[in-house]
Design an enzyme around this catalytic site. Sequence first.
Site, PDB file in Angstrom:
ATOM      1  N   THR A  11      52.279  -6.651  14.569  1.00 43.15           N
ATOM      2  CA  THR A  11      53.720  -6.814  14.395  1.00 43.15           C
ATOM      3  C   THR A  11      54.288  -7.696  15.489  1.00 43.15           C
ATOM      4  OG1 THR A  11      55.833  -5.672  14.117  1.00 43.15           O
ATOM      5  CG2 THR A  11      54.345  -4.734  15.730  1.00 43.15           C
ATOM      6  N   ASP A  73      55.001  -2.666   6.980  1.00 44.27           N
ATOM      7  CA  ASP A  73      56.035  -3.417   6.275  1.00 44.27           C
ATOM      8  C   ASP A  73      57.050  -2.406   5.795  1.00 44.27           C
ATOM      9  OD1 ASP A  73      56.659  -6.264   5.552  1.00 44.27           O
ATOM     10  OD2 ASP A  73      57.093  -5.249   3.660  1.00 44.27           O
ATOM     11  N   HIS A 178      61.008   7.181   7.790  1.00 42.07           N
ATOM     12  CA  HIS A 178      59.992   6.586   6.905  1.00 42.07           C
ATOM     13  C   HIS A 178      58.738   6.218   7.701  1.00 42.07           C
ATOM     14  CE1 HIS A 178      62.708   3.857   8.793  1.00 42.07           C
ATOM     15  NE2 HIS A 178      62.095   2.757   8.407  1.00 42.07           N
TER      16      HIS A 178
HETATM   17  P1  ITT Z   1      56.778  -7.688  11.508  1.00 42.34           P
HETATM   18  O1  ITT Z   1      56.663  -8.265  10.105  1.00 42.34           O
HETATM   19  O2  ITT Z   1      56.321  -8.635  12.569  1.00 42.34           O
HETATM   20  O3  ITT Z   1      56.153  -6.338  11.625  1.00 42.34           O
HETATM   21  P2  ITT Z   1      59.621  -7.592  10.822  1.00 42.34           P
HETATM   22  O4  ITT Z   1      60.839  -7.110  11.529  1.00 42.34           O
HETATM   23  O5  ITT Z   1      59.673  -8.991  10.244  1.00 42.34           O
HETATM   24  O6  ITT Z   1      58.356  -7.439  11.813  1.00 42.34           O
HETATM   25  P3  ITT Z   1      59.454  -6.449   8.144  1.00 42.34           P
HETATM   26  O7  ITT Z   1      59.150  -7.734   7.471  1.00 42.34           O
HETATM   27  O8  ITT Z   1      58.695  -5.214   7.746  1.00 42.34           O
HETATM   28  O9  ITT Z   1      59.251  -6.544   9.721  1.00 42.34           O
HETATM   29  O10 ITT Z   1      61.006  -6.192   7.994  1.00 42.34           O
HETATM   30  C1  ITT Z   1      61.537  -4.940   8.109  1.00 42.34           C
HETATM   31  C2  ITT Z   1      63.024  -5.013   8.399  1.00 42.34           C
HETATM   32  O11 ITT Z   1      63.632  -3.854   7.820  1.00 42.34           O
HETATM   33  C3  ITT Z   1      63.282  -4.924   9.907  1.00 42.34           C
HETATM   34  O12 ITT Z   1      63.366  -6.199  10.499  1.00 42.34           O
HETATM   35  C4  ITT Z   1      64.600  -4.163   9.955  1.00 42.34           C
HETATM   36  O13 ITT Z   1      65.670  -5.030   9.787  1.00 42.34           O
HETATM   37  C5  ITT Z   1      64.498  -3.248   8.731  1.00 42.34           C
HETATM   38  N1  ITT Z   1      63.946  -1.933   9.145  1.00 42.34           N
HETATM   39  C6  ITT Z   1      62.667  -1.473   8.989  1.00 42.34           C
HETATM   40  N2  ITT Z   1      62.530  -0.261   9.550  1.00 42.34           N
HETATM   41  C7  ITT Z   1      63.728   0.051  10.077  1.00 42.34           C
HETATM   42  C8  ITT Z   1      64.215   1.157  10.800  1.00 42.34           C
HETATM   43  O14 ITT Z   1      63.412   2.166  11.152  1.00 42.34           O
HETATM   44  N3  ITT Z   1      65.486   1.137  11.177  1.00 42.34           N
HETATM   45  C9  ITT Z   1      66.296   0.110  10.860  1.00 42.34           C
HETATM   46  N4  ITT Z   1      65.922  -0.980  10.215  1.00 42.34           N
HETATM   47  C10 ITT Z   1      64.643  -1.017   9.808  1.00 42.34           C
END
Ligand code: ITT
Length: 196
Positions: A11, A73, A178
Amino acid sequence: MSRIKEIVMATNNANKLREAREIFSLLGIEVVSMRESDIECDPEETGETFEENALIKAKAVHDITGRAVIADDSGLCVDALGGRPGVYSARYAPNEEKCSKLLDEMKNIPDCDRTAYFECCIAFIDDKGEYKSFSGRCTGRIGYEEKGTNGFGYDPIFLYGDKTLAEMSPDEKNSISHRGAAMRELYKYLKESYGE
Ligand code: ITT
């Protein structure tokens, strides 16, 4: 099979890494960052599901290191928006504008239709290249204003009961989130497959 003591997390999101460490430290597994492993990797997330994207990220890092890897993800699915932003949660808006943009989209949505959930898929690939995935969900509602300063992303507008996730302590959030749910499923699998 011998016990896994260390997993690389694929990540670039420092908050995901922090939460994974909080959860796994209680379980006796060290989560190592890509930076600590000298890896730079940001594959394009071309999948249509959380699982597909988690696997793309985990595979990219496993192909480089050959070590045990996890990737997360995740995203926010809002019922009134047909499940958006979903897998596009990271790309929905710049970080500092995500909450305000979503609140704006939701401004005419009544209380009864403000339900939403966070979904997380963790892909795990072991050092032999075998993979498995684990999901977790946290169901709540979208509030009317940003509240709280903990957490990240959409936490300030996501209500679980009468508190937003950003108003919770890290332990409180991890116990209902989650990500916490998916990580605990992964831990159960590791315990069954690799023993204590
Ligand atoms: P990596 O792909 O490098 O892991 P990313 O931030 O781009 O990092 P994602 O593509 O999985 O990750 O996007 C998930 C988005 O959803 C994240 O950037 C947040 O904006 C939101 N998100 C996920 N989990 C969350 C949480 O626990 N609380 C608040 N927002 C969350």
